[in-house]
Structures are given as structure tokens and as C-alpha cells.
Motif scaffolding. Structure first.
Motif, PDB file in Angstrom:
ATOM      1  N   ASP A  29      -3.181 -13.711  -4.859  1.00 17.90           N
ATOM      2  CA  ASP A  29      -2.438 -12.584  -4.438  1.00 17.90           C
ATOM      3  C   ASP A  29      -2.968 -11.845  -3.153  1.00 17.90           C
ATOM      4  OD1 ASP A  29      -3.872 -11.917  -6.359  1.00 17.90           O
ATOM      5  OD2 ASP A  29      -2.781 -10.139  -6.955  1.00 17.90           O
ATOM      6  N   LEU A  30      -3.432 -12.571  -1.918  1.00 21.17           N
ATOM      7  CA  LEU A  30      -3.996 -11.723  -1.017  1.00 21.17           C
ATOM      8  C   LEU A  30      -3.151 -12.348   0.031  1.00 21.17           C
ATOM      9  CD1 LEU A  30      -7.732 -12.330  -0.528  1.00 21.17           C
ATOM     10  CD2 LEU A  30      -6.600 -10.198  -0.399  1.00 21.17           C
ATOM     11  N   ASP A  31      -2.635 -11.404   1.054  1.00 18.92           N
ATOM     12  CA  ASP A  31      -2.079 -12.046   2.253  1.00 18.92           C
ATOM     13  C   ASP A  31      -2.893 -11.841   3.431  1.00 18.92           C
ATOM     14  OD1 ASP A  31      -0.951  -9.648   3.928  1.00 18.92           O
ATOM     15  OD2 ASP A  31      -0.128  -9.167   1.912  1.00 18.92           O
ATOM     16  N   ALA A  32      -2.581 -12.529   4.373  1.00 24.73           N
ATOM     17  CA  ALA A  32      -3.538 -12.668   5.676  1.00 24.73           C
ATOM     18  C   ALA A  32      -3.987 -11.208   6.365  1.00 24.73           C
ATOM     19  CB  ALA A  32      -3.202 -13.791   6.596  1.00 24.73           C
ATOM     20  N   GLU A  33      -2.543 -10.339   6.460  1.00 22.14           N
ATOM     21  CA  GLU A  33      -2.696  -9.565   7.145  1.00 22.14           C
ATOM     22  C   GLU A  33      -3.603  -8.339   6.043  1.00 22.14           C
ATOM     23  OE1 GLU A  33       1.296  -9.265   8.275  1.00 22.14           O
ATOM     24  OE2 GLU A  33       0.096 -11.126   9.011  1.00 22.14           O
ATOM     25  N   CYS A  34      -3.491  -8.321   4.867  1.00 21.53           N
ATOM     26  CA  CYS A  34      -4.191  -7.451   3.875  1.00 21.53           C
ATOM     27  C   CYS A  34      -5.589  -7.672   4.035  1.00 21.53           C
ATOM     28  CB  CYS A  34      -3.617  -7.687   2.688  1.00 21.53           C
ATOM     29  SG  CYS A  34      -4.891  -6.961   1.338  1.00 21.53           S
ATOM     30  N   VAL A  35      -5.889  -8.960   4.380  1.00 19.59           N
ATOM     31  CA  VAL A  35      -7.332  -9.419   4.518  1.00 19.59           C
ATOM     32  C   VAL A  35      -8.037  -8.640   5.756  1.00 19.59           C
ATOM     33  CG1 VAL A  35      -8.684 -11.015   5.708  1.00 19.59           C
ATOM     34  CG2 VAL A  35      -7.350 -11.552   3.642  1.00 19.59           C
ATOM     35  N   LEU A  36      -7.265  -8.176   6.731  1.00 19.44           N
ATOM     36  CA  LEU A  36      -7.520  -7.490   7.956  1.00 19.44           C
ATOM     37  C   LEU A  36      -7.675  -6.139   7.703  1.00 19.44           C
ATOM     38  CD1 LEU A  36      -5.866  -9.186  10.877  1.00 19.44           C
ATOM     39  CD2 LEU A  36      -8.063  -9.553  10.128  1.00 19.44           C
ATOM     40  N   TYR A  37      -6.898  -5.666   7.189  1.00 21.34           N
ATOM     41  CA  TYR A  37      -6.764  -3.983   7.281  1.00 21.34           C
ATOM     42  C   TYR A  37      -6.673  -3.440   5.581  1.00 21.34           C
ATOM     43  CZ  TYR A  37      -1.913  -4.544   8.086  1.00 21.34           C
ATOM     44  OH  TYR A  37      -0.633  -5.075   8.049  1.00 21.34           O
ATOM     45  N   GLY A  38      -6.664  -4.321   4.764  1.00 20.51           N
ATOM     46  CA  GLY A  38      -6.759  -3.927   3.354  1.00 20.51           C
ATOM     47  C   GLY A  38      -5.487  -2.983   3.091  1.00 20.51           C
ATOM     48  N   GLU A  39      -5.072  -2.787   1.886  1.00 20.90           N
ATOM     49  CA  GLU A  39      -3.999  -1.685   1.697  1.00 20.90           C
ATOM     50  C   GLU A  39      -4.195  -0.672   0.606  1.00 20.90           C
ATOM     51  OE1 GLU A  39      -2.203   0.277   2.657  1.00 20.90           O
ATOM     52  OE2 GLU A  39      -1.477  -1.088   3.817  1.00 20.90           O
ATOM     53  N   ILE A  40      -4.866   0.569   0.940  1.00 22.44           N
ATOM     54  CA  ILE A  40      -5.647   1.182   0.026  1.00 22.44           C
ATOM     55  C   ILE A  40      -4.403   1.972  -0.773  1.00 22.44           C
ATOM     56  CG2 ILE A  40      -5.496   3.427   1.790  1.00 22.44           C
ATOM     57  CD1 ILE A  40      -8.524   3.813   0.510  1.00 22.44           C
ATOM     58  N   SER A  41      -3.352   2.135  -0.230  1.00 25.01           N
ATOM     59  CA  SER A  41      -2.213   2.702  -0.912  1.00 25.01           C
ATOM     60  C   SER A  41      -1.613   1.876  -2.056  1.00 25.01           C
ATOM     61  CB  SER A  41      -1.092   3.355   0.024  1.00 25.01           C
ATOM     62  OG  SER A  41      -1.194   2.615   1.275  1.00 25.01           O
ATOM     63  N   PHE A  42      -2.003   0.579  -1.936  1.00 19.36           N
ATOM     64  CA  PHE A  42      -1.488  -0.165  -3.224  1.00 19.36           C
ATOM     65  C   PHE A  42      -2.407  -0.563  -4.258  1.00 19.36           C
ATOM     66  CE2 PHE A  42       1.835  -1.551   0.113  1.00 19.36           C
ATOM     67  CZ  PHE A  42       2.625  -0.562  -0.064  1.00 19.36           C
ATOM     68  N   VAL A  43      -3.721   0.099  -3.868  1.00 27.65           N
ATOM     69  CA  VAL A  43      -4.741  -0.321  -4.932  1.00 27.65           C
ATOM     70  C   VAL A  43      -4.146   0.422  -6.138  1.00 27.65           C
ATOM     71  CG1 VAL A  43      -6.798   0.514  -5.594  1.00 27.65           C
ATOM     72  CG2 VAL A  43      -6.564  -0.260  -3.119  1.00 27.65           C
ATOM     73  N   PRO A  44      -4.101  -0.753  -7.289  1.00 25.99           N
ATOM     74  CA  PRO A  44      -3.339  -0.292  -8.387  1.00 25.99           C
ATOM     75  C   PRO A  44      -4.000   1.034  -9.098  1.00 25.99           C
ATOM     76  CG  PRO A  44      -4.768  -2.213  -8.841  1.00 25.99           C
ATOM     77  CD  PRO A  44      -4.551  -1.774  -7.364  1.00 25.99           C
ATOM     78  N   LEU A  45      -3.230   1.967  -9.793  1.00 29.13           N
ATOM     79  CA  LEU A  45      -3.656   3.132 -10.252  1.00 29.13           C
ATOM     80  C   LEU A  45      -3.822   2.868 -11.688  1.00 29.13           C
ATOM     81  CD1 LEU A  45      -1.658   5.963  -8.368  1.00 29.13           C
ATOM     82  CD2 LEU A  45      -4.107   5.172  -7.907  1.00 29.13           C
ATOM     83  N   GLU A  46      -3.400   1.921 -12.320  1.00 28.92           N
ATOM     84  CA  GLU A  46      -3.291   1.349 -13.574  1.00 28.92           C
ATOM     85  C   GLU A  46      -4.180   0.281 -13.728  1.00 28.92           C
ATOM     86  OE1 GLU A  46      -1.672   3.012 -16.350  1.00 28.92           O
ATOM     87  OE2 GLU A  46      -0.957   4.437 -14.696  1.00 28.92           O
ATOM     88  N   PRO A  47      -5.294   0.265 -14.765  1.00 25.35           N
ATOM     89  CA  PRO A  47      -5.222   1.153 -16.016  1.00 25.35           C
ATOM     90  C   PRO A  47      -6.239   1.866 -15.698  1.00 25.35           C
ATOM     91  CG  PRO A  47      -6.738  -1.052 -16.441  1.00 25.35           C
ATOM     92  CD  PRO A  47      -6.059  -0.954 -14.899  1.00 25.35           C
ATOM     93  N   MET A  48      -6.356   3.210 -16.452  1.00 24.15           N
ATOM     94  CA  MET A  48      -7.192   4.458 -16.262  1.00 24.15           C
ATOM     95  C   MET A  48      -8.353   4.212 -16.936  1.00 24.15           C
ATOM     96  SD  MET A  48      -6.422   6.808 -14.319  1.00 24.15           S
ATOM     97  CE  MET A  48      -5.258   7.758 -13.521  1.00 24.15           C
ATOM     98  N   VAL A  49      -9.633   4.260 -16.438  1.00 25.92           N
ATOM     99  CA  VAL A  49     -10.957   4.189 -17.150  1.00 25.92           C
ATOM    100  C   VAL A  49     -10.987   5.621 -18.037  1.00 25.92           C
ATOM    101  CG1 VAL A  49     -13.171   3.724 -17.199  1.00 25.92           C
ATOM    102  CG2 VAL A  49     -11.532   2.413 -15.843  1.00 25.92           C
ATOM    103  N   THR A  50     -11.343   5.332 -19.203  1.00 26.05           N
ATOM    104  CA  THR A  50     -11.837   6.563 -19.993  1.00 26.05           C
ATOM    105  C   THR A  50     -13.068   6.393 -20.383  1.00 26.05           C
ATOM    106  OG1 THR A  50     -10.645   5.790 -21.738  1.00 26.05           O
ATOM    107  CG2 THR A  50      -9.665   7.574 -20.445  1.00 26.05           C
ATOM    108  N   LEU A  51     -13.926   7.181 -20.469  1.00 24.69           N
ATOM    109  CA  LEU A  51     -15.340   7.166 -21.022  1.00 24.69           C
ATOM    110  C   LEU A  51     -15.738   8.561 -21.824  1.00 24.69           C
ATOM    111  CD1 LEU A  51     -17.830   5.290 -20.613  1.00 24.69           C
ATOM    112  CD2 LEU A  51     -18.900   7.243 -19.227  1.00 24.69           C
ATOM    113  N   GLY A  52     -15.621   8.328 -23.179  1.00 26.23           N
ATOM    114  CA  GLY A  52     -16.075   9.356 -24.479  1.00 26.23           C
ATOM    115  C   GLY A  52     -14.809  10.625 -24.149  1.00 26.23           C
ATOM    116  N   GLY A  53     -13.719  10.073 -24.047  1.00 22.59           N
ATOM    117  CA  GLY A  53     -12.636  11.131 -23.943  1.00 22.59           C
ATOM    118  C   GLY A  53     -12.373  11.476 -22.583  1.00 22.59           C
TER     119      GLY A  53
END
Lengths: 256, 495, 324
Positions: free
Chosen positions: C134-158
Motif C-alpha cells: 500500500d504505497l503509491d509511486a507519488e506517496c514515495v516522492l512526497y509522503g502523506e503526513i496528513s494520512f499517517v494513521p492516528l490509530e492505534p494510540m500508544v499508552t505507557l503506564g496510563g
């Protein structure tokens, strides 16, 4: 000071790109002397001191400093490289450069402390650069830059110093100041090997001369060695065949 | 060493590289369908059918793609040569990324892929980019590499902003502007081809007209300026042509990889020749080969972008040159080293034979393999192997287990011993090196001393006959005379 | 043409992302900061060692490593990705070294050949195996910071640390910072004067390879967010801007971090306004900051230079008159 000679070289051959630059050098240096290394361009003067510090691969022979390989006694050796060898736009102050001289004695993770700073300041004082301690190094004249290197070498508090053309591009006053510092170091019992290219001043400055042209032409007290005959042999290109063969050797075995 | 052969070397070399060129083209031609087969299967298209279409030029798209890739390969290879010899490879990289915002602005001019508008926009962006690089290096403490990277990535980012904005527009989605990123030769139209042809022709003409100036300024800009050549204008002119070459290549190769079309063919040519005019010619040929093979591969597997395929084609040519170049190639060097080592081994065997013979005061009939093995502190098998190597090269004959010199072998043996001893003597007498240090050097030097150096050494040493270790040095008369230990004549006693 | 630049809405651009939409744009800006901080810190040393374009080479070269890692492991988990990227980075350095030591092709051309070949192979693989990656050629060039998944959240000691990609990037940035603190002396002296470093018993080669490995890890961590080319800007822009303003290395580092923070926040706003690639907008914002520093730096800015030049002229101009 140990009884060992500060620098002993046996049958040292060094090659750049397989072309020999130094050939079968033998040398035993007595302690507490100010020694000039003299020879024409391409005679291997810088190569010799770089090889002594393990900065260049050695083809054959060995070098011992205080009777040991360089790595064991690195903190006892100080080095002043040619001024052109570094980037003077580097974002450091004069003080930072001088403190680099202390890095060899600090272990991993340790920062230069107050003692180091005080020492660095006194070294700067000695070369009359204390007022410039916080300047960026690009904003210095050539002579001042050379003196920064000298201060850094002083901060190394070494017993043996290698200096690569410390007088190049400096004015007469700076040159006098530098030689005064070198003599002071010598009087404290340290040994200094200085690459130099000016013959008349070499005679005044140094206790001993090492005449070099691919191999040692002569090494001894200045009065004995500074003779027309030996200088003629050093500069007179008597070794044309040697360099011709070196050329042929380089051509026959191309660098890998 | 042997001057008589030198005049023919140029010819041999020329023929050799022509031969290699043939092999390269053949290799590409053979490799192309093979590789295409894999990709064709992958995208489930019958590649043979597509290949026939490609090479019979049935439709205009194919003709345009082919012509386009020829033009771009030619202009990029031609101008790339100067980039490589001027060590400006990374300037080409920065230039090619910097054109992207210009492409987008040219597209916005009338919301279509008008070749002229895009050409002008991209040229302006590229030239502004290179001007900024030199402005930054002149007025700040940043080094050139940082300035190049900075301009490259910043202009590219601005271009991406514009491209993504265009793609949001109602018409933008079908615009095909994204094809400028990786290139699609099949998207070339008649107008594009005309522009590409014109730019290539102008570049070719200018390079031919100003060849001498380009050569002088590339080799030594300071000297060229001092001798009154307008080095600065040549530089600007070259940058202008480079920008033009990059821009016409964009449509087919794409912004990201067009710099490789400048550098890689020229670097491959650089491995094959030592003359600038041949370098330029070869680089252009390689550029065309890479361009055409890329266009072809992209055509048989239509979902694949052209640019990466052309670049891989060019890299393939470079890899071949890297391996097989007649003088600078890896295999040629390996072969030279191997033959050199084998020759040294033979000469050392001859020397050992000479030593055994000398120890017997030149009286013995021949040298037994046992004696040779003892002398060399090796096993009998080793001695046998070495002896057979001498026999193969007509330096000795072997009857039973006794080796006899042939005349040639005896001459070579005496020469090597003479070289060794002369060199030891020279080092001790003239270079002032202690006698116990000279042997190791002489072991290497004896194999490379040429006749002229030997004559000079003999003169300098006043034709001395005894080396520092008190052994006699064979003289030329003895060497060239037929005296001694051969299978034809009895050994004679030396005086 | 008119529809290209969307109408400017101060509230939507400047206020909304940091208030009602904070849970989305806050993380994007934080991610941008983490990327730019890690890249900027490594980039400072690249520039000091005149190796800025090794960043170019490595960032392009990791692509085939990533693709192969995806194909082999069948997942985009962190371990295989790092291994693939390190292998590709090592391959790139090896190819460059081989070409420029074994042939007479100079280093700049060797860099150009190596990275373009590896990148081209990576793109071909990406397109050819598009179904499995799931990489497309254009994303390879300039990434997609807005579609970087927000899930799952990492929790550490609460404590909620943040979305997983951000935590990974932040960990890399902190790691780089710690490494710089630990080896500050060694990095400084070996960058300034490798000869002295060697004579002090520091091994410059070891530091060099350590730096290249760190670069590979930083680049691959940032890949998803900013792609192969924009990462070069992230490596160079913070340090370049900082070095316009100061001549001390520690301050260069601190100002790089400030630049990273400012450019990611401004970039988010710019991206919202223009509705374009968020990562590209961050780079453009960072470039504008560089432009400002270049113009207005008190010590070495263009304005200061022009001003000094004019003053010198006005001082010197009367001189001929005095002579007469």
C-alpha cells in the motif's frame, strides 16, 4: 620522561596510491630537542609525521613512540596540522578549538570542566589570543588561526609534538612569537618535530635538522648537518632515478 | 617499455571499444525482451504482440515515443558528458528537481499541457534555481552541497504544493500533470516531438561550434579565462542548454530521475575512452540506447512509468562498462593483475634457478626440481608447477626432473638478477640506505625496471660489478651472449 | 486560475487547527516537528562534513529496501522496515564507494548513478507489485503526513503518548538527540579535524558509519510522512537557517529545533489554506523561514551585508577628494 626515545622509526616505507613517498626511513630522535624537518616539495615531510601518528597506512617498517605503538601513547603526542586542512567556517569558537586539545584525556561522556577551561585560557594567553577566545574562528587572520592551532597543541600537554608548517602564511612578529613558545616547550623537556621550508631561518630556529628527500639524507645537530654538501644532496635532485622508478611502480600497479 | 607497439595501441583501443559497443547494444537488445517477458506476464499482457507493434511503428504513439526517446537520449548524453568532466553531476540533479514548480506554472498558463508554455515555465524555474544556488554559496557560509540540496528540495516542495493544488481543481484530475513526476513516453504528442527535435538540434550545433571552448573551459577554467576565453559565458550557455535538455526530457523521464539520464550514460562512456570527443559521441549513443530500451519496456508493460525503466537501462549500460571496459573495467584490471602476478612468479622461479646455478659456480648441467624446491623452501609439487609454467612460456625445458634454461629464459633470469643487485647497490650507494634494508625493495623493483632506467643506473654506478652483499652483477654481454646453462650448449665457466 | 488559490479564511487557517481540530492537526504538526527535528539534528552533521548530498543518496536508496522488506515480510512492521532500509543504505554507500574507488568516475557522479538506479528499481518494484504494497509511486516522492494513521494510540503506564507513527518518530528524534549528547565531543572533533581526531585516538571511520546508519534509520522513519525527496529539505533547511543566525554548534542545534517547530506549525496552516500536500507545505514554510534569515540575519544577512557595503562606500568615497 621515560628513558625511551620519544620517536624511533625503523625502515619505514609509505606509499600514496601505491607510489612510494618515503623509502626506508630510519630515525632515532633524542628527547628534549627542537627538530626541523627540511626538504624540497614532495620530499615526504608531511607524510612522515602523518605516518608517525598512524594517519596513513604504512607499507613496511614500524614506528615507536616512547617505545610503544602510537595508540598506546596517543595522549602524549600533540599535533598541529596544516592550516588549510580544516574548514574555518565551522561553527566553533576559538575556545572550543583549544578545548579539543583536551578531548584525548577526557573519556566518553565527560565534558571539559573548569580545570580544562582554565588551562585552555592560559594556553590562549601564551599565544596572545585570550581576547579572541569567544570569536568564531573564521573571523581571525591567518597568523591568528595558526596560533589557535598552537594553543590547541599546548592544551594537549604532550611530550612529543608534530607540527606541519606552523610558520606558513604568518607575519614576522607571529613567527617570532611562535618560535618563542616552541623554545619554551623544548626547555621543559618536550620534543618537537617541525616541518619547515625556509632554509635560512631553519638554521637559527632548530637544535637539530632532519634533511629529508624520500629517505633520510642526514639527521644531526644543526651545525653538523647544515652543510652545502648535504643540502645539495637534499635539494639537488640526486634521486631522480628513485622517483622515476617510484613512478614506474605506481603505473605498473594501479590503485585498486 | 616497448615503444614499437605504441602507435598501434590507439587503433587497438578504438577497435576494442567499437567491439564493446556492439556487444552492449546486442546485450540490451537481447536483455530487453527477456526482462519484458517478466513484466508482461505480471501485468497480463502479451508482450510479443506489443513488441511487434513497437518495432513496426504501426501507430503514431509508438513513433512519437521512439523519436522522443532518441532525442532526449541524444541531448542528455551529449550535454551530460560536460557535466561529468566538469564534476557538476549534482548540479544536474538540483536543476532537474528545480523545474517542477515551473512545469506546474506553465500548465496553469492555460490549463493544458501546452509544450511551449511548460517549456518556458520550466526553463525559468530551472535557471532561477541554479542562480539561487550560486547566490547562496556566494553570500553565505553554506557550502555548495548544502545549497544544492536546499534548492533542490525546496523547489520540489513548491512544485508538489502546486501539483497537489492543481489536482484539486475540477479539470486538474485529468490533466496528466502527475506524469511529469515519473515520465510517460506514450504521452508524447506531435508538438512535444517538434520541440524536442529543435532543442536537440540547437544543442548539437552549439556543442559542435563551441567544442574547443567547451574543452578548454572544462579542463582548466582558470587558464581558459586567462587566455581570453569567455569562460563565464560558456558556463552560462552550458547551464542554459542543460536546463533545456532536462525540460524536454521531463515528459518522458520525469522530474525525479532525469538527472540520471545526464550522468549515467556519460559516466559509462567515461570508463571507455580517454578523449572528450569520443566521450561525447559514446555518451550520446548510450543515452539513445537507454532511452529507446526504456520506452520499449514501458510500452510492453503499459502501467510502468518510462523514467525508471530508462534509468535502469542506463545503469545497465554503466554496469557493463564497469565490468568490461577494455582498460578501466574490473575484468581487465583483474586480468592485468593476474597476468602480472603470474609473470612475477615466473621471474622469481627463473631467479631461483639462477641462484642454484650460481651456487654451483655455473657448472651444473641443469637445475633439478628438488634443488629448486629447496632453494625456494617449497614442496616438490610447487616446484613442479612452477617448472611447468616456465616450460609453457618457453623459458625452460623439463626433461625428467631437471630444468634447463632456454636462451630466452636464461636472458630473463640474468636480467632479473642484474636488476635486483643493481637496485640494491643503487639504494646503498646513492640513496644512502643501509644494506640490510634494500633486499625487500629490490624484490619488487627487479620486475619493473625498464632498460632505460637500467642503463642510467649502470652509468651512475660506474658499471660496478659487485653488489653490496659481495655477489657479482651479470653484465649485458653475458646476458645477451648465449653462454651458460641451456639444453643446447654446455654451461661455460664465468670469468 | 482564480479557483487555484482558495479564499483566505483567517479563522480556518490560524485558529481552528489549534482549537476545535486540534486532535487532528495537533498530531500532524507534532509528527512534522518530530520528523524535522530528527532530520535537522542529523543534517547538521551532514552539512558540517560536506556530505549534505549523501542525505539525497540515502533517502532515494532506501525505497527498494522498503519495498523488498514489505514483499518479504508481508507487513509494514517496524523491524523489517529498518532492516530493509539499513541494507539499502549500506548498499548505496557500497556502490558509491566501489564506483569511485575502482574507476575514475568522481564521487559526485557516483552518487548520482547509485541513488538514481536504486530509486528507479524501487519505483519499478512499487508499481509492478502495486497490489501487494500500500504505497503509491507519488506517496514515495512526497509522503502523506496528513494520512499517517492516528490509530492505534500508544499508552505507557496510563499516559497516552500519541499515535503509533508519531511515537516511533519521536523516539527516533530523542534517540538522535541522546546520541549527540553522548558523542558530542567525538562528533565535533572528527567533523572539524579528522586528522586530530585520529591522533586523539578517536576512530573517524567508525563515527562516519555510525552517522550513516543513523541517517538511514531517520530517513526510513520519516519516509511515510514526507517521502524520499522532501526529507532532503528536512535534513538541510533547519541547520542552514540556524547557521545563518549563529556561529556556535550548540546554538545551531537549538535553533534547528526551533526551525523544525515553527515550520511544522506554519506548514499546517499553509497546507490548510492552500489545500495542498501538508508535507510540501511544511517545507515551503521552512524555506520561507530560511529566506527570512538569509535576508535579515544581523551578522551575515543580505540586508546587513548591503548596509555594511554602503557604509564602507560612504566612508571610502570622500577619500579621493582628500587626496586631491
Amino acid at each position: 620522561m621515560s628513558a625511551e626515545s620519544p620517536l624511533e622509526i625503523h625502515d619505514l616505507t609509505v606509499a600514496y596510491h601505491r607510489k612510494p613517498v618515503l623509502w626506508g626511513v630510519d630515525l632515532v630522535v633524542p628527547a628534549g630537542q627542537l627538530i626541523g624537518i627540511i626538504g624540497p616539495n614532495g620530499a615526504g615531510k608531511s607524510t612522515l609525521i602523518k605516518a608517525c601518528m598512524g594517519l596513513l597506512p604504512v607499507q613496511s617498517g614500524w614506528v615507536k613512540l616512547f617505545g610503544q605503538p602510537f595508540n598506546k601513547v596517543a595522549t602524549r603526542v600533540g599535533y598541529v596540522p596544516q592550516r588549510e586542512s580544516v574548514d574555518w567556517d565551522f561553527p566553533v569558537s576559538v575556545m572550543d578549538v583549544v578545548l579539543m586539545g583536551r578531548y584525548g584525556r577526557l573519556g566518553l561522556l565527560r565534558r571539559p570542566g573548569k580545570a580544562d577551561r582554565d588551562l585552555a585560557r592560559s594556553c590562549l594567553e601564551k599565544v596572545q589570543l585570550l581576547p579572541y577566545a569567544n570569536r568564531q574562528i573564521a573571523n581571525l587572520s591567518g597568523g591568528q588561526q595558526q596560533r589557535v592551532f598552537l594553543a590547541r597543541a599546548l592544551a594537549q600537554q604532550a611530550d612529543l609534538y608534530f607540527m606541519d608548517e606552523p610558520f606558513s602564511g604568518v607575519d614576522a612578529a607571529t613567527e617570532a612569537a611562535i618560535i618563542a613558545v616552541l623554545r619554551e616547550l623544548r626547555d621543559q623537556g618536550r620534543t618537537l618535530l617541525v616541518v619547515h621550508h625556509d632554509l635560512p631561518t631553519a638554521r637559527q630556529y632548530f637544535d637539530r635538522l632532519l634533511l629529508l628527500n624520500m629517505n633520510v639524507v642526514a639527521f644531526g645537530p644543526t651545525a653538523d648537518v647544515y652543510t652545502p654538501e648535504l643540502l645539495q644532496r637534499t635539494y639537488g635532485g640526486r634521486l631522480t632515478i628513485l622517483s622515476e622508478v617510484a613512478q614506474a611502480l605506481g603505473a605498473q600497479e594501479p590503485p585498486r | 617499455m616497448r615503444p614499437a607497439i605504441t602507435p598501434t595501441v590507439g587503433w587497438l583501443e578504438a577497435r576494442a571499444w567499437l567491439g564493446y559497443l556492439g556487444v552492449l547494444i546486442l546485450g540490451i537488445a537481447l536483455a530487453a525482451p527477456a526482462q519484458a517477458a517478466g513484466i508482461g506476464d505480471l501485468v497480463e499482457i502479451h508482450w510479443a504482440e506489443q513488441a511487434t507493434r513497437f518495432f513496426t511503428f504501426q501507430d503514431a504513439t509508438v513513433r512519437y515515443a521512439l523519436l522522443g526517446s532518441i532525442f532526449l537520449g541524444l541531448s542528455c548524453g551529449l550535454l551530460g558528458s560536460f557535466i561529468v568532466v566538469r564534476k557538476m553531476a549534482l548540479v544536474g540533479d538540483a536543476l532537474s528537481h528545480a523545474v517542477l514548480p515551473g512545469v506546474a506554472l506553465g500548465f496553469l498558463w492555460n490549463m493544458s499541457k501546452d509544450p511551449m508554455a511548460i517549456f518556458i515555465g520550466a526553463m525559468i524555474a530551472g535557471l532561477v534555481g541554479t542562480a539561487l544556488v550560486s547566490a547562496i554559496t556566494r553570500t553565505t557560509r553554506l557550502k555548495e552541497d548544502a545549497a544544492l540540496g536546499l534548492v533542490l528540495a525546496t523547489f520540489f516542495a513548491a512544485g508538489i504544493c502546486l501539483v497537489t493544488m492543481i489536482q484539486q481543481l475540477p479539470t486538474g484530475n485529468k490533466s496528466g500533470i502527475d506524469k511529469f513526476l515519473f515520465g510517460q513516453a506514450a504521452a508524447l504528442g506531435a508538438d512535444d516531438i517538434k520541440l524536442m527535435g529543435a532543442v536537440t538540434a540547437v544543442a548539437l550545433l552549439l556543442v559542435v561550434a563551441f567544442y574547443k571552448e567547451l574543452l578548454a573551459t572544462s579542463f582548466d577554467p582558470g587558464f581558459a579565462r586567462a587566455s581570453g576565453l569567455p569562460a563565464r559565458w560558456i558556463h552560462h550557455g552550458l547551464m542554459f542548454l542543460l536546463a533545456a535538455a532536462v525540460v524536454i526530457a521531463l515528459q518522458a523521464v520525469g522530474v525525479v530521475l532525469v538527472s540520471a539520464m545526464l550522468v549515467t550514460p556519460a559516466a559509462a562512456a567515461y570508463l571507455l575512452t580517454d578523449r572528450l570527443h569520443r566521450l561525447v559521441t559514446l555518451a550520446s549513443l548510450f543515452g539513445v540506447a537507454a532511452g529507446v530500451s526504456g520506452a520499449f519496456l514501458s510500452f510492453v508493460g503499459p502501467s510502468l512509468p518510462t523514467g525508471p525503466l530508462m534509468v535502469v537501462g542506463a545503469s545497465f549500460v554503466f554496469a557493463l562498462a564497469f565490468m568490461f571496459a577494455p582498460r578501466h573495467g574490473v575484468i581487465a584490471r583483474w586480468w592485468r593483475r593476474r597476468t602480472g602476478a603470474a609473470r612475477t612468479r615466473r621471474e622469481n622461479t627463473l631467479k631461483s634457478m639462477f641462484h642454484v646455478w650460481e651456487a654451483a659456480a655455473f657448472r651444473a648441467e641443469g637445475v633439478t626440481l628438488t634443488e629448486l624446491a629447496e632453494k625456494r623452501r617449497e614442496t616438490l609439487e610447487d616446484a613442479q608447477r612452477l617448472g611447468r609454467a616456465l616450460v609453457r612460456h618457453d623459458l625452460a625445458t623439463l626433461s625428467g626432473d631437471v630444468l634447463y634454461f632456454t636462451p630466452a629464459g636464461k636472458q630473463r633470469a640474468s636480467e632479473i638478477v642484474r636488476n635486483h643487485r643493481l637496485w640494491e647497490l643503487y639504494l646503498t650507494n646513492s640513496a644512502g640506505i643501509a644494506p640490510d634494508h634494500v633486499h625487500e625493495d629490490a624484490e619488487r623493483i627487479e620486475h619493473v625496471l625498464g632498460e632505460t632506467v637500467v642503463r642510467a643506473l649502470e652509468r651512475r654506478l660506474d658499471y660496478a660489478r659487485v653488489d653490496p652483499h659481495g655477489r657479482s652483477i651479470p653484465t649485458p654481454r653475458e646476458i645477451h651472449g648465449d653462454a651458460g646453462l641451456t639444453d643446447e650448449s654446455k654451461p661455460r665457466r664465468k670469468s | 486560475m482564480t479557483s487555484l488559490i482558495p479564499p483566505y479564511d483567517a479563522h480556518a487557517v490560524w485558529v481552528a487547527p489549534w482549537t476545535e481540530q486540534l486532535s487532528l492537526y495537533g498530531w500532524i504538526a507534532a509528527m512534522g516537528f518530530a520528523v524535522a527535528a530528527a532530520c535537522g539534528l542529523v543534517g547538521n552533521y551532514l552539512m558540517l562534513r560536506r556530505m549534505a548530498l549523501m542525505g539525497d543518496a540515502v533517502s532515494h536508496s532506501v525505497l527498494p529496501g522498503l519495498v523488498v522488506a514489505f514483499l518479504v515480510s508481508g507487513s509494514r512492521s517496524t523491524g523489517p522496515m529498518f532492516v530493509g532500509a539499513l541494507a539499502a543504505g549500506a548498499a548505496a554507500t557500497l556502490i558509491i564507494e566501489t564506483i569511485h574507488t575502482r574507476t575514475r568516475v568522481k564521487q559526485d557522479a557516483a552518487i548520482g548513478i547509485a541513488f538514481s538506479t536504486l530509486f528507479a528499481l524501487g519505483v519499478i518494484l512499487t508499481v509492478a507489485f502495486a497490489g501487494q504494497i500500500d504505497l503509491d509511486a507519488e506517496c514515495v516522492l512526497y509522503g502523506e503526513i496528513s494520512f499517517v494513521p492516528l490509530e492505534p494510540m500508544v499508552t505507557l503506564g496510563g499516559w497516552t503518548l500519541g499515535p503509533e507513527p508519531f511515537v516511533r518518530m519521536a523516539a527516533v528524534a530523542v534517540g538522535v538527540g541522546v546520541m549527540i549528547l553522548v558523542w558530542y565531543k567525538e562528533l565535533l572533533v572528527s567533523s572539524f579535524d579528522p586528522g586530530l581526531a585520529r591522533s586523539l585516538g578517536i576512530n573517524p571511520a567508525l563515527l562516519h558509519y555510525g552517522l550513516m546508519a543513523t541517517l538511514s534509520i531517520v530517513v526510513v522513519s520519516a519516509f511515510e510522512a514526507v517521502g524520499a525527496i522532501l526529507v532532503i529539505a528536512m535534513l538541510i533547511l533547519p541547520g542552514s537557517t540556524a547557521s545563518m543566525l549563529t556561529t556556535r554548534l550548540p546554538k545551531v542545534h537549538l535553533l534547528s529545533l526551533l526551525h523544525a517547530a515553527l515550520s511544522s506549525v506554519l506548514g499546517v496552516s499553509l497546507g490548510i489554506w492552500l489545500n495542498c500536500s501538508m508535507a510540501a507545505a511544511m517545507v515551503v514554510a521552512g524555506a520561507v523561514l530560511f529566506g527570512l534569515a538569509w535576508l535579515a540575519s544581523p551578522s551575515q544577512g543580505l540586508v546587513a551585508r548591503w548596509w555594511h557595503g554602503r557604509r564602507r562606500e560612504s566612508v571610502e568615497q570622500p577619500a579621493p577628494g582628500v587626496g586631491v
